[in-house]
Design an enzyme around this catalytic site. Structure first.
Site, PDB file in Angstrom:
ATOM      1  N   SER A  61       0.869  -1.183   0.000  1.00 16.98           N
ATOM      2  CA  SER A  61       0.000   0.000   0.000  1.00 16.98           C
ATOM      3  C   SER A  61       0.899   1.223   0.000  1.00 16.98           C
ATOM      4  O   SER A  61       2.059   1.153   0.419  1.00 16.98           O
ATOM      5  CB  SER A  61      -0.898   0.004   1.246  1.00 16.98           C
ATOM      6  OG  SER A  61      -1.429   1.290   1.504  1.00 16.98           O
TER       7      SER A  61
ATOM      8  N   TYR B 102      -1.986  -1.034  10.085  1.00 17.59           N
ATOM      9  CA  TYR B 102      -2.145  -1.347   8.667  1.00 17.59           C
ATOM     10  C   TYR B 102      -0.845  -1.064   7.914  1.00 17.59           C
ATOM     11  O   TYR B 102      -0.368  -1.899   7.127  1.00 17.59           O
ATOM     12  CB  TYR B 102      -3.293  -0.516   8.104  1.00 17.59           C
ATOM     13  CG  TYR B 102      -3.556  -0.717   6.625  1.00 17.59           C
ATOM     14  CD1 TYR B 102      -4.233  -1.841   6.176  1.00 17.59           C
ATOM     15  CD2 TYR B 102      -3.151   0.235   5.699  1.00 17.59           C
ATOM     16  CE1 TYR B 102      -4.500  -2.019   4.831  1.00 17.59           C
ATOM     17  CE2 TYR B 102      -3.412   0.064   4.347  1.00 17.59           C
ATOM     18  CZ  TYR B 102      -4.076  -1.066   3.912  1.00 17.59           C
ATOM     19  OH  TYR B 102      -4.332  -1.241   2.575  1.00 17.59           O
TER      20      TYR B 102
END
Length: 257
Positions: free
Chosen positions: A147, A160
Site C-alpha cells: 500500500s 495497517y
C-alpha cells in the site's frame, strides 16, 4: 491489443476474490483466459463474483473456495483444494486484507494482532501453501498487496501500514530466495482506490482532517476503481512482466508524487 488469450493455460489463485480489487482481479484474469480459483472468507461475496463471471461468460473457468487467510488449517485445506482443482498453479495473488484505523496511543493489542494476522500472516500462510505448486511450473508468480501507506505517512493507520511494509520486505526476500527457480515475486501498492475497504476505513471520530488532506490523487479524476489495479496485476503476472521481480508498483494517481 487483444488480451483475451494472454493467460491461456495459466492457473491462478486469488485471495480476497469476493470483493474489491480481489474480485476485479479474478474477473480480469478470467477475461484474459486464465483458470481461476477465487478464495474469500465470505461465501456470499464469492457467489456475487461467480454471478459477474457468469454474466461475462467466463464462469466455466472459475472455482471458488471459502478460506480464512489468518487461519493456518483453513489455508492448508482451502489452498490445497484450490490448487488440486486447478491441476497446478502459475499465479498467486494475495489480495485478501483488512483496513481499520485507530489512535496509536489507544490501540489495543487485539486490534493490532487482528490486522497483522489477516494482512501479514495471511500473506505468508497462503504463499507458503502455494509455493510447491508455483515452483513446480518454473514460471510461478506471486503478486502481493502492499500500500502507499508502507512508504508514506497515513495517520491513524499504524497497524495497517506496518503490515504493508512487512509485506514489501517479505516480497523482496521471496523474490531473491527463489529467483534461480524461476519464481517472480512483486507487490502492487495501491492508493486512492475506491473499494469497500477505503469507503469504511474506520477513522476515529475526533480525527484531524488536515492530516488526511494530502491523500488525494494528483490526476484530478478522483479515486480510481478496483479494475485499475487489476489491470496492473494482469501485466505483472503475465509474460509482459517477465523481467520484473522483487519490487513494487505504486498505483495511486500521483497522490504521493
Amino acid at each position: 491489443m487483444d488480451l483475451t488469450h494472454r493467460f491461456a493455460e495459466y492457473r491462478a489463485l486469488v485471495t480476497g476474490g469476493g470483493s474489491g480489487i480481489g474480485r476485479a482481479t479474478v474477473l480480469r484474469l478470467l477475461d484474459e483466459g486464465a483458470a481461476v480459483a477465487a478464495a474469500d472468507v465470505s461465501a456470499p461475496g464469492l457467489e456475487e463474483t461467480r454471478e459477474l463471471a457468469s454474466g461475462a461468460g467466463t464462469a466455466d473457468r472459475l472455482t471458488t473456495t471459502v478460506l480464512d487467510v489468518a487461519d493456518e488449517e483453513s489455508v492448508r485445506d482451502g489452498a490445497g483444494a484450490a490448487v488440486e482443482g486447478l491441476g497446478g498453479l502459475d499465479v498467486l495473488v494475495n489480495a485478501a486484507g483488512i483496513l481499520d484505523s485507530a489512535h496509536t496511543e489507544t490501540m489495543t493489542l487485539a486490534f493490532w494482532n487482528r490486522i497483522i494476522g489477516v494482512n501479514l500472516t495471511g500473506t505468508f500462510l497462503v504463499t507458503r501453501a502455494a509455493l510447491p505448486a508455483l515452483l513446480a511450473t518454473g514460471r510461478g508468480v506471486v503478486v502481493n498487496f502492499s500500500s502507499t501507506s508502507a512508504a508514506f505517512a497515513h495517520p491513524y493507520m499504524a497497524a495497517y501500514a506496518a503490515t504493508k511494509g512487512g509485506i514489501q520486505s517479505f516480497t523482496h526476500a521471496l523474490a531473491a530466495e527463489y529467483s534461480k527457480r524461476g519464481l517472480r515475486a512483486v507487490c502492487v501498492a495501491p492508493g486512492s482506490i475506491d473499494s469497500g475497504m477505503t469507503r469504511a476505513p474506520g477513522l476515529p471520530e475526533d480525527l484531524d482532517a488536515d492530516l488526511l488532506a494530502k491523500l488525494s490523487p494528483a490526476l484530478g479524476k478522483g479515486f480510481a476503481g478496483p479494475e485499475t489495479v487489476a489491470g496492473a496485476i494482469a501485466m505483472l503476472a503475465s509474460e509482459d512482466g517477465a523481467f520484473i521481480t522483487g519490487t513494487e508498483l505504486r498505483i495511486d494517481g500521483g497522490t504521493h508524487m
